[in-house]
Design an enzyme around this catalytic site. Sequence first.
Site, PDB file in Angstrom:
ATOM      1  N   ASP A  18       6.887  25.099  41.509  1.00 40.78           N
ATOM      2  CA  ASP A  18       6.076  24.569  42.615  1.00 40.78           C
ATOM      3  C   ASP A  18       5.238  25.669  43.266  1.00 40.78           C
ATOM      4  O   ASP A  18       5.222  25.821  44.489  1.00 40.78           O
ATOM      5  CB  ASP A  18       6.969  23.902  43.675  1.00 40.78           C
ATOM      6  N   GLU A 198       3.685  13.017  42.884  1.00 43.14           N
ATOM      7  CA  GLU A 198       4.105  14.039  43.840  1.00 43.14           C
ATOM      8  C   GLU A 198       3.232  15.279  43.683  1.00 43.14           C
ATOM      9  O   GLU A 198       2.318  15.326  42.872  1.00 43.14           O
ATOM     10  CB  GLU A 198       5.586  14.383  43.633  1.00 43.14           C
TER      11      GLU A 198
END
Length: 322
Positions: A18, A198
């Site tokens: 991420d 997401e």
Amino acid sequence: MGKTNYEYLNPLVIQRADPWIYKHTDGYYYFVASVPAYNRIEIRRAKTIQGLSFAPPRTVWRKHDTGEMSKLIWAPELHFIQGKWYVYFAATHTEEIIDGLFTHRMYVIENDSENPMNSNWVEKGQVKTNMETFSLDATTFEHRNELYYVWAQKDPAIKGNSNLYIAKMENPWTIKGEPVLISKPEYEWETRGFWVNEGPAILKKNGRIFLTFSASATDENYCMGLLTASEDADLLDSKSWIKSPEPVFKSDPENDQFGPGHNSFTVSEDGKEDILIYHCRDYTEIIGDPLYDPNRHTKAQVIHWNEDGTPVFGKPVPYSKL
């Protein structure tokens, strides 16, 4: 599409998922990402993107011992808004899965000093939406003097784990107005393993606002989709956001690159190239839950552009041979 002089030794940073890289006006690139232990937020910085490979991380915030910010600290993003630093992240109070989902909520911390590497971080609490449900992966961007918030959240009335929403912000820790749904899992490539949208990220270019996101389970099925809006559009109108029908970035078995996603964007050292930052694995044989496999590595590569002004992400570049 043109040639570029920028190539990076990849992976850029090992075992960091991420990833978020932000180039500030002080000339530094700042890097934050999920750490495999999911227990802290750390920042590193360097004057070059490649320099982040060797920059020492500094922990600026640790999870609480108990309570709402005590477990699974996910996907921090560092933003500089109205003269202050903010880190957005997701956290929860338990590692249990309840009704098929984790129980994360979104939080933000603030730092009003010049250098975000110090410990002057103040907790601003949960960023509340109109639903008290699983929510994560918040990002912000400014457009025409308005601050926007984009995130992923579960709506109990919609099948799947998470959809993408947008709202304006009253201040960097408070949204205003009613959130607008701009994408939900619907295509086959968004629903492999899990129904997931997401990890939104914003790139403004060529009169458009490009919003990438990640879809499907976090294994080799993970991939990136794209929403596009005109810079003149009403960004709070769901019809302004057009979803590309195919993923724009996906696994490349030929080069052993699997599950690329949860990306961010930065610019090259001379400011002339847009750079895609993302995580990826180099194998598919994951033991146990992919969430706890630490080998999602941060990578960087140049984005190319079509003549019509749309981005070409290409394929995940293979690991560099030293």
